[in-house]
Design a protein around this motif. Structure first.
Motif, PDB file in Angstrom:
ATOM      1  N   SER A 283      47.828  30.125  69.047  1.00 16.07           N
ATOM      2  CA  SER A 283      46.477  30.364  69.551  1.00 16.07           C
ATOM      3  C   SER A 283      45.479  29.683  68.629  1.00 16.07           C
ATOM      4  O   SER A 283      45.811  29.280  67.502  1.00 16.07           O
ATOM      5  CB  SER A 283      46.178  31.868  69.614  1.00 16.07           C
ATOM      6  OG  SER A 283      46.298  32.458  68.324  1.00 16.07           O
ATOM      7  N   GLU A 284      44.236  29.536  69.110  1.00 14.02           N
ATOM      8  CA  GLU A 284      43.194  28.923  68.304  1.00 14.02           C
ATOM      9  C   GLU A 284      42.846  29.832  67.133  1.00 14.02           C
ATOM     10  O   GLU A 284      42.953  31.059  67.212  1.00 14.02           O
ATOM     11  CB  GLU A 284      41.948  28.683  69.169  1.00 14.02           C
ATOM     12  CG  GLU A 284      42.184  27.725  70.324  1.00 14.02           C
ATOM     13  CD  GLU A 284      40.944  27.516  71.157  1.00 14.02           C
ATOM     14  OE1 GLU A 284      39.965  26.954  70.614  1.00 14.02           O
ATOM     15  OE2 GLU A 284      40.939  27.918  72.330  1.00 14.02           O
ATOM     16  N   ARG A 285      42.406  29.209  66.031  1.00 15.19           N
ATOM     17  CA  ARG A 285      42.085  29.961  64.826  1.00 15.19           C
ATOM     18  C   ARG A 285      40.600  29.850  64.514  1.00 15.19           C
ATOM     19  O   ARG A 285      39.967  28.811  64.737  1.00 15.19           O
ATOM     20  CB  ARG A 285      42.896  29.438  63.642  1.00 15.19           C
ATOM     21  CG  ARG A 285      44.390  29.416  63.915  1.00 15.19           C
ATOM     22  CD  ARG A 285      45.176  29.147  62.654  1.00 15.19           C
ATOM     23  NE  ARG A 285      45.190  30.309  61.796  1.00 15.19           N
ATOM     24  CZ  ARG A 285      45.823  30.355  60.618  1.00 15.19           C
ATOM     25  NH1 ARG A 285      46.464  29.292  60.175  1.00 15.19           N
ATOM     26  NH2 ARG A 285      45.807  31.442  59.886  1.00 15.19           N
ATOM     27  N   GLU A 286      40.047  30.922  63.987  1.00 10.53           N
ATOM     28  CA  GLU A 286      38.630  30.928  63.630  1.00 10.53           C
ATOM     29  C   GLU A 286      38.433  30.189  62.313  1.00 10.53           C
ATOM     30  O   GLU A 286      39.304  30.185  61.440  1.00 10.53           O
ATOM     31  CB  GLU A 286      38.121  32.369  63.488  1.00 10.53           C
ATOM     32  CG  GLU A 286      38.115  33.146  64.794  1.00 10.53           C
ATOM     33  CD  GLU A 286      37.540  34.544  64.615  1.00 10.53           C
ATOM     34  OE1 GLU A 286      37.126  34.867  63.474  1.00 10.53           O
ATOM     35  OE2 GLU A 286      37.495  35.293  65.596  1.00 10.53           O
ATOM     36  N   ARG A 287      37.273  29.584  62.173  1.00 16.68           N
ATOM     37  CA  ARG A 287      36.951  28.883  60.930  1.00 16.68           C
ATOM     38  C   ARG A 287      36.692  29.888  59.822  1.00 16.68           C
ATOM     39  O   ARG A 287      35.926  30.850  59.990  1.00 16.68           O
ATOM     40  CB  ARG A 287      35.736  27.990  61.121  1.00 16.68           C
ATOM     41  CG  ARG A 287      35.150  27.429  59.824  1.00 16.68           C
ATOM     42  CD  ARG A 287      34.320  26.188  60.081  1.00 16.68           C
ATOM     43  NE  ARG A 287      35.180  25.078  60.423  1.00 16.68           N
ATOM     44  CZ  ARG A 287      34.722  23.891  60.850  1.00 16.68           C
ATOM     45  NH1 ARG A 287      33.425  23.707  61.017  1.00 16.68           N
ATOM     46  NH2 ARG A 287      35.552  22.919  61.130  1.00 16.68           N
ATOM     47  N   ILE A 288      37.348  29.685  58.674  1.00 16.98           N
ATOM     48  CA  ILE A 288      37.172  30.590  57.529  1.00 16.98           C
ATOM     49  C   ILE A 288      36.694  29.811  56.304  1.00 16.98           C
ATOM     50  O   ILE A 288      36.761  30.308  55.182  1.00 16.98           O
ATOM     51  CB  ILE A 288      38.477  31.329  57.196  1.00 16.98           C
ATOM     52  CG1 ILE A 288      39.608  30.322  56.902  1.00 16.98           C
ATOM     53  CG2 ILE A 288      38.878  32.269  58.326  1.00 16.98           C
ATOM     54  CD1 ILE A 288      40.882  30.987  56.393  1.00 16.98           C
ATOM     55  N   ALA A 289      36.204  28.596  56.508  1.00 15.02           N
ATOM     56  CA  ALA A 289      35.738  27.774  55.392  1.00 15.02           C
ATOM     57  C   ALA A 289      34.540  28.428  54.718  1.00 15.02           C
ATOM     58  O   ALA A 289      33.631  28.934  55.394  1.00 15.02           O
ATOM     59  CB  ALA A 289      35.350  26.386  55.894  1.00 15.02           C
ATOM     60  N   PRO A 290      34.508  28.436  53.387  1.00 16.07           N
ATOM     61  CA  PRO A 290      33.351  29.005  52.688  1.00 16.07           C
ATOM     62  C   PRO A 290      32.103  28.171  52.920  1.00 16.07           C
ATOM     63  O   PRO A 290      32.182  26.963  53.182  1.00 16.07           O
ATOM     64  CB  PRO A 290      33.785  28.972  51.214  1.00 16.07           C
ATOM     65  CG  PRO A 290      34.852  27.936  51.135  1.00 16.07           C
ATOM     66  CD  PRO A 290      35.539  27.957  52.459  1.00 16.07           C
ATOM     67  N   GLN A 291      30.957  28.812  52.792  1.00 18.04           N
ATOM     68  CA  GLN A 291      29.691  28.142  53.061  1.00 18.04           C
ATOM     69  C   GLN A 291      29.485  26.926  52.154  1.00 18.04           C
ATOM     70  O   GLN A 291      28.921  25.910  52.569  1.00 18.04           O
ATOM     71  CB  GLN A 291      28.530  29.127  52.888  1.00 18.04           C
ATOM     72  CG  GLN A 291      27.176  28.584  53.297  1.00 18.04           C
ATOM     73  CD  GLN A 291      27.116  28.179  54.762  1.00 18.04           C
ATOM     74  OE1 GLN A 291      27.784  28.782  55.608  1.00 18.04           O
ATOM     75  NE2 GLN A 291      26.329  27.167  55.081  1.00 18.04           N
ATOM     76  N   ALA A 292      29.991  27.012  50.929  1.00 25.68           N
ATOM     77  CA  ALA A 292      29.804  25.917  49.976  1.00 25.68           C
ATOM     78  C   ALA A 292      30.451  24.624  50.479  1.00 25.68           C
ATOM     79  O   ALA A 292      29.890  23.532  50.339  1.00 25.68           O
ATOM     80  CB  ALA A 292      30.384  26.299  48.617  1.00 25.68           C
ATOM     81  N   ILE A 293      31.635  24.740  51.083  1.00 29.63           N
ATOM     82  CA  ILE A 293      32.325  23.553  51.584  1.00 29.63           C
ATOM     83  C   ILE A 293      31.654  23.035  52.860  1.00 29.63           C
ATOM     84  O   ILE A 293      31.550  21.825  53.080  1.00 29.63           O
ATOM     85  CB  ILE A 293      33.815  23.858  51.826  1.00 29.63           C
ATOM     86  CG1 ILE A 293      34.503  24.091  50.481  1.00 29.63           C
ATOM     87  CG2 ILE A 293      34.497  22.726  52.601  1.00 29.63           C
ATOM     88  CD1 ILE A 293      35.987  24.425  50.590  1.00 29.63           C
ATOM     89  N   ILE A 294      31.163  23.942  53.683  1.00 27.24           N
ATOM     90  CA  ILE A 294      30.433  23.516  54.889  1.00 27.24           C
ATOM     91  C   ILE A 294      29.187  22.730  54.490  1.00 27.24           C
ATOM     92  O   ILE A 294      28.874  21.684  55.081  1.00 27.24           O
ATOM     93  CB  ILE A 294      30.057  24.743  55.744  1.00 27.24           C
ATOM     94  CG1 ILE A 294      31.330  25.400  56.302  1.00 27.24           C
ATOM     95  CG2 ILE A 294      29.127  24.323  56.879  1.00 27.24           C
ATOM     96  CD1 ILE A 294      31.081  26.657  57.091  1.00 27.24           C
ATOM     97  N   GLU A 295      28.493  23.214  53.474  1.00 26.92           N
ATOM     98  CA  GLU A 295      27.302  22.506  52.998  1.00 26.92           C
ATOM     99  C   GLU A 295      27.683  21.159  52.377  1.00 26.92           C
ATOM    100  O   GLU A 295      26.973  20.162  52.548  1.00 26.92           O
ATOM    101  CB  GLU A 295      26.559  23.376  51.974  1.00 26.92           C
ATOM    102  CG  GLU A 295      25.929  24.619  52.592  1.00 26.92           C
ATOM    103  CD  GLU A 295      25.281  25.521  51.550  1.00 26.92           C
ATOM    104  OE1 GLU A 295      25.352  25.174  50.347  1.00 26.92           O
ATOM    105  OE2 GLU A 295      24.715  26.561  51.934  1.00 26.92           O
ATOM    106  N   GLU A 296      28.802  21.132  51.659  1.00 28.75           N
ATOM    107  CA  GLU A 296      29.270  19.878  51.063  1.00 28.75           C
ATOM    108  C   GLU A 296      29.586  18.855  52.151  1.00 28.75           C
ATOM    109  O   GLU A 296      29.334  17.655  51.988  1.00 28.75           O
ATOM    110  CB  GLU A 296      30.514  20.150  50.202  1.00 28.75           C
ATOM    111  CG  GLU A 296      30.932  18.977  49.336  1.00 28.75           C
ATOM    112  CD  GLU A 296      32.115  19.299  48.447  1.00 28.75           C
ATOM    113  OE1 GLU A 296      32.641  18.343  47.822  1.00 28.75           O
ATOM    114  OE2 GLU A 296      32.534  20.473  48.389  1.00 28.75           O
TER     115      GLU A 296
END
Length: 314
Positions: A283-296
């Motif tokens: 099944s599809e998985r939810e994004r669990i990336a930390p905010q710091a990496i998203i901003e990077e």
């Protein structure tokens, strides 16, 4: 027509006649199990000869070997289990001739069957060259053994060792470079959105390159992607949402027999590198990336290049 092809056609005709005679015979008429087994063996050998002769006529002198590639934490375990669940497929997980990740020279580990590691512990000169020879011969032996049993061998390349370590990034996969002389290689690459893959890599402590930035990860990923054509690249996100369609497409690309029941049994197969999902349902998985990496990622030039050329699910 060349003399070689004339000869091959003659041999093929003779083999066909021989096989027809064998198949028309009544095996039940033989008086002993050994005689019946002998006749059955003749049929199997004749069929093998026919196949090899046909390959020669088509110019396919090298046997076909399937290899799947993917970076760590990008969904490789899932696709490996799905392929392992297909009929008569045997997958060797995370193969590589001489990655330094597997050997700690200061703390030798018990590995009586791993001659490559033992050679490094023994400080045998030019151990990587020796490792290449051992690896190549081992794959050839494994291929011949599996094929003799009617199976299909698939290799899961440890692509992380080539692209995400301190080693110099090769122009081509080291596994492919070593084996292409003996095999007709058929490869695919599976990829996952770099934000999620890199986040998982950081979480597991597997960032083995410098600088340890998200942008550097994307730079290396782009170098990997350049080695494959678009029809060889498959998305982990699409595989998670459309497993039947995507596995069928992968089977078509690798010339494997597709069986839709793989979803019922894929979780039963154990492979190395099983660091991610443990569910027996795809099944599809939810994004669990930390905010710091998203901003990077928002300030990453190489991630922007990735998005321009390759589809990214949000």
């Amino acid at each position: 027509m060349t003399n070689r092809k004339k000869h091959s056609l003659k041999v093929l005709a003779e083999l066909n006649n021989a096989l027809n005679l064998i198949e028309e015979s009544d095996l039940s008429a033989f008086s002993s199990d050994s005689m019946q087994n002998s006749a059955e063996l003749e049929i199997k050998e004749a069929e093998g000869l026919l196949g090899r002769c046909a390959n020669e006529l088509n110019g396919n002198t090298k046997p076909k070997l399937r290899i799947i590639h993917h970076l760590a934490c990008s969904g490789g375990t899932l696709i490996s289990k799905c392929l392992s669940a297909l009929p008569n497929v045997y997958l060797l997980s995370e193969v590589h001739p001489h990655t330094g990740l597997a050997v700690d020279l200061d703390k030798p580990r018990y590995s009586p069957t791993d001659i490559t590691s033992l050679a490094k512990y023994a400080k045998i000169p030019f151990s990587n060259e020796l490792a290449d020879k051992i690896f190549k011969q081992s794959i050839i032996s494994a291929y011949e053994h599996v094929e003799s049993l009617g199976g299909t061998l698939v290799l899961r390349d440890h692509t992380h060792a080539d692209f995400n370590t301190w080693s110099v990034i090769p122009q081509r996969s080291r596994v492919v470079s070593l084996l292409e002389e003996n095999f007709n290689i058929q490869s695919i690459l599976t990829v996952r959105d770099p934000i999620d893959a890199y986040s998982s890599l950081v979480k597991n402590g597997w960032v083995h390159f410098e600088p340890k930035s998200f942008d550097e990860y994307c730079r290396r990923l782009l170098l990997l992607l350049e080695q494959f054509s678009s029809d060889q690249i498959f998305s982990y996100e699409l595989l998670s949402s459309e497993p039947q369609t995507q596995v069928a497409a992968i089977c078509h690309r690798l010339d494997l027999q597709f069986d839709e029941t793989f979803e019922n049994i894929f979780s039963l197969f154990k492979v190395t590198g099983d660091s991610g999902r443990k569910s027996d349902v795809i099944s599809e998985r939810e994004r669990i990336a930390p905010q710091a990496i998203i901003e990077e990622s928002e300030n990453s030039p190489f991630y922007q290049k990735y998005k321009e050329k390759y589809y990214v699910t949000n």
